[in-house]
Design an enzyme around this catalytic site. Structure first.
Site, mmCIF file in Angstrom:
data_model
loop_
_atom_site.group_PDB
_atom_site.id
_atom_site.type_symbol
_atom_site.label_atom_id
_atom_site.label_comp_id
_atom_site.label_asym_id
_atom_site.label_seq_id
_atom_site.Cartn_x
_atom_site.Cartn_y
_atom_site.Cartn_z
ATOM 1 N N HIS A 178 0.534 -1.373 0.256
ATOM 2 C CA HIS A 178 -0.245 -0.020 0.064
ATOM 3 C C HIS A 178 0.855 1.621 -0.098
ATOM 4 O O HIS A 178 0.567 2.224 -0.343
ATOM 5 C CB HIS A 178 -0.737 0.361 1.421
ATOM 6 C CG HIS A 178 -1.786 -0.894 0.823
ATOM 7 N ND1 HIS A 178 -2.861 -0.453 0.711
ATOM 8 C CD2 HIS A 178 -2.051 -2.337 1.206
ATOM 9 C CE1 HIS A 178 -3.767 -1.942 0.967
ATOM 10 N NE2 HIS A 178 -3.335 -2.611 0.951
ATOM 11 N N ASP A 390 3.243 9.826 -0.757
ATOM 12 C CA ASP A 390 2.244 9.409 -0.372
ATOM 13 C C ASP A 390 1.994 7.069 -1.022
ATOM 14 O O ASP A 390 2.210 8.121 -2.413
ATOM 15 C CB ASP A 390 1.504 9.779 0.123
ATOM 16 C CG ASP A 390 0.032 9.383 0.404
ATOM 17 O OD1 ASP A 390 -0.331 8.564 1.621
ATOM 18 O OD2 ASP A 390 0.057 10.457 1.045
HETATM 19 C C1 GDG Z 1 -2.589 3.875 3.450
HETATM 20 C C2 GDG Z 1 -0.986 5.107 2.509
HETATM 21 C C3 GDG Z 1 -2.506 4.474 0.588
HETATM 22 C C4 GDG Z 1 -9.127 10.815 7.442
HETATM 23 N N1 GDG Z 1 -10.126 11.005 8.602
HETATM 24 C C5 GDG Z 1 -11.177 10.547 9.060
HETATM 25 C C6 GDG Z 1 -11.210 9.527 8.560
HETATM 26 N N2 GDG Z 1 -9.943 9.343 7.439
HETATM 27 C C7 GDG Z 1 -10.271 8.191 6.511
HETATM 28 C C8 GDG Z 1 -10.117 9.038 4.926
HETATM 29 C C9 GDG Z 1 -8.805 7.833 3.964
HETATM 30 C C10 GDG Z 1 -8.634 7.238 5.409
HETATM 31 O O1 GDG Z 1 -8.204 7.411 6.506
HETATM 32 C C11 GDG Z 1 -6.980 7.985 5.125
HETATM 33 O O2 GDG Z 1 -6.154 6.949 3.794
HETATM 34 P P1 GDG Z 1 -4.950 7.175 2.410
HETATM 35 O O3 GDG Z 1 -4.546 7.389 1.909
HETATM 36 O O4 GDG Z 1 -4.791 9.375 2.729
HETATM 37 O O5 GDG Z 1 -4.081 6.951 3.805
HETATM 38 P P2 GDG Z 1 -3.008 6.372 5.350
HETATM 39 O O6 GDG Z 1 -4.035 5.894 6.098
HETATM 40 O O7 GDG Z 1 -1.482 7.063 5.362
HETATM 41 O O8 GDG Z 1 -3.302 4.514 4.060
HETATM 42 C C12 GDG Z 1 -1.696 5.381 1.540
HETATM 43 C C13 GDG Z 1 -3.538 3.234 1.600
HETATM 44 O O9 GDG Z 1 -2.754 3.037 2.176
HETATM 45 C C14 GDG Z 1 -4.684 2.654 0.803
HETATM 46 O O10 GDG Z 1 -3.706 1.516 0.038
HETATM 47 O O11 GDG Z 1 -3.662 5.557 -0.367
HETATM 48 O O12 GDG Z 1 -0.963 6.366 0.706
HETATM 49 O O13 GDG Z 1 -0.223 5.473 2.610
HETATM 50 O O14 GDG Z 1 -9.631 7.344 3.872
HETATM 51 O O15 GDG Z 1 -11.456 8.992 4.668
HETATM 52 N N3 GDG Z 1 -12.288 8.959 7.851
HETATM 53 C C15 GDG Z 1 -13.035 9.420 9.362
HETATM 54 N N4 GDG Z 1 -13.187 10.138 10.021
HETATM 55 C C16 GDG Z 1 -11.514 11.305 10.384
HETATM 56 O O16 GDG Z 1 -11.336 12.262 10.687
HETATM 57 N N5 GDG Z 1 -14.136 8.442 9.348
#
Ligand code: GDG
Length: 483
Positions: A178, A390
């Site tokens: 990921h 990322d």
């Molecule tokens: C890893 C990789 C890759 C955020 N704030 C709240 C909330 N979120 C949710 C978002 C989103 C998720 O968290 C964050 O996803 P990301 O992709 O931005 O980042 P990572 O957690 O670092 O994930 C990344 C991912 O895996 C998938 O392969 O894209 O690059 O690092 O879904 O919506 N959700 C809620 N409240 C919040 O305050 N409910």
């Protein structure tokens, strides 16, 4: 969904077995010491749950607590709710500490995000990482059969296939990373580089988020491992090691677009978005949503916002940055320091620029409920997604999906995996270039409605076309080499 590998000539696959660091449940302890089980959320669970239910699948992972509790009982309740079987890998506090917080998050995470100086290459972490990967493999071996397809997720579990092969388990095993895969000159800093590369080559299929990551991996293999051949002419490349082939492909992860758009369009979300809008009158809302992590570039983003207010003073009183920081990994000292740095910058900027009736940054350090998050996505005219690096960044995709009125601009870091797909219709920035990001904010603020709409329409279309279900299908549909 049909399982595409049913049609393949080499194997009849009975079940899908998902393996990840965490099980898709959340265990919480009440004030009276009673435990609650809640289903996990997120795109991966949404996409995989129907496949697991239809095929009678299995999910193996750590339940996320090291406390003495009846884990089997709690996980059984979680299984019942989920509609498929969950199997716990139980970890002691020391195991969780050294394998998860230590090796995974103080070594692989920073190194794979190109931040080698943040790594703590403690050999004790490596020993525990191997031991815990072996523990995962034992639970997998006890619960699977020859015809199962085992799909292992992410950087915590790179050694699982090697361990399983050591136990003579010859079933098909896929792996999806990921996070990014670093270039050779960074990867070779890892004291255990050869062990990790060789272990990865025990998988039958390795999936990366972008072509850049896939190519970095192939270059590392080519440079560090003798007697391999590879062919990168196709979308899914083949690496040949003596007597065996490994497929290495690009599978950019996505979101459940239609569901996001449907929920964002709900009346309750629209009403909440209007309230947010009214609370910040005469301003365009610029939104940042990031987990507390140095890879997300939050201090750099705040500096760029400060630069915007300094250089484009006509924007003072006209834009508000709503920055949501989601608590994460606070047991690691560097994350606590990052929080202090962010909060220092927020107060400095607010201290310098606040005027009666206008506060430049609204800062939240907490987890928002889904509807609240959707309301912020809807209310924001500009999303500022500027990670230093990322794997993908799902916030960028979610913002577009939720922007049902199409009146929004996505400012996106060129170092997010999402940039590969969204580069044309977002405003692409180098997150280290403070003035460049400030210029993009100025441009987004002044962008005409027509340009915003046509860009956002195209962004939404492309995300809808390649949603999370497309991602699952393309990974599972990939023909595997014959072992
Ligand atoms: C890893 C990789 C890759 C955020 N704030 C709240 C909330 N979120 C949710 C978002 C989103 C998720 O968290 C964050 O996803 P990301 O992709 O931005 O980042 P990572 O957690 O670092 O994930 C990344 C991912 O895996 C998938 O392969 O894209 O690059 O690092 O879904 O919506 N959700 C809620 N409240 C919040 O305050 N409910």
């Amino acid at each position: 969904m049909s399982h595409p590998r049913d049609q393949s000539n080499n194997l009849r696959v009975d079940r899908l077995v998902i393996v990840s660091n965490r099980l898709p449940i959340v265990l919480t302890k009440g004030d009276l010491g009673d435990w609650q089980v809640q289903p996990g959320s997120g795109g991966l669970v949404t996409a995989l749950a129907p496949v697991l239910r239809d095929r009678g699948g299995l999910w193996i992972g750590w339940p996320g607590t090291v406390e003495e509790v009846d884990l089997d009982g709690l996980v059984a309740i979680g299984s019942q709710d989920a509609g498929y079987i969950l199997k716990p890998v139980k970890l002691t506090a020391e195991e969780a500490n050294q394998y998860y917080f230590g090796f995974s998050n103080e070594i692989i995470w920073p190194l794979f995000h190109d931040m080698q100086s943040r790594c703590n290459f403690d050999p004790a972490y490596w020993n525990m990482y191997q031991a815990v990967n072996c523990k995962f493999a034992q639970v997998i071996a006890q619960n699977t059969g020859m015809n199962d397809y085992i799909w292992v997720h992410d950087y915590h579990l790179t050694l699982v296939a090697k361990e399983l092969r050591g136990m003579e388990l010859e079933c098909k095993i896929g792996f999806f990373l990921h996070i990014p895969f670093p270039p050779l000159d960074i990867f070779i800093k890892l004291p255990w580089r050869l062990q990790i590369l060789r272990a990865l080559l025990e998988y039958d299929l390795i999936g990366f988020q972008t072509t850049r990551d896939r190519n970095n991996f192939i270059h590392c293999v080519e440079a560090l491992i003798k007697s391999i051949r590879y062919d990168t002419r196709r979308q899914v490349s083949t690496i040949t090691v003596p007597n065996r082939e490994i497929r290495v492909g690009v599978f950019p992860i996505s979101i459940d677009f239609n569901e996001f758009a449907r929920q964002a369009a709900a009346k309750s979300v629209a009403e909440r978005a209007s309230l947010l809008y009214e609370a910040i009158p005469n301003c365009q809302i610029i939104l940042g949503v990031d987990r507390l992590d140095y890879s997300k570039g939050i201090p750099e983003k705040l500096q760029a916002f400060r630069n915007t207010l300094e250089r484009f003073d006509d924007l003072q009183g006209k834009v508000t940055l709503v920055q949501i920081v989601v608590p994460s990994r606070e047991d690691i000292p560097e994350y606590r320091e990052l929080k202090t740095e962010i909060e220092g910058l927020v107060s400095e900027i607010n201290g310098k620029f606040t005027q009666p009736g206008w506060i430049p940054i609204q800062y939240m350090f907490r987890n928002l409920e889904r509807t609240e998050l959707l309301a912020y996505y809807r209310a924001a005219e500009i999303a500022l997604v500027t990670p230093l690096k990322d794997g993908m960044n799902l916030v960028a995709k979610e913002y577009c999906a939720a922007k049902v009125d199409t009146n929004g601009v996505l400012i996106l870091s060129e170092f997010a995996g999402a940039a590969t797909q969204l580069r044309r219709n977002s405003l692409l920035v180098n997150p280290y270039d403070i003035e460049g990001v400030a210029n993009a904010i100025h441009r987004a603020y002044n962008m005409s409605r027509d340009e915003r709409r046509s860009r956002m329409r195209r962004l939404r279309k492309s995300i809808q076309k390649r949603d999370i279900f497309w991602w699952v299908d393309s990974f599972l549909g990939q023909p595997l080499p014959i072992r």
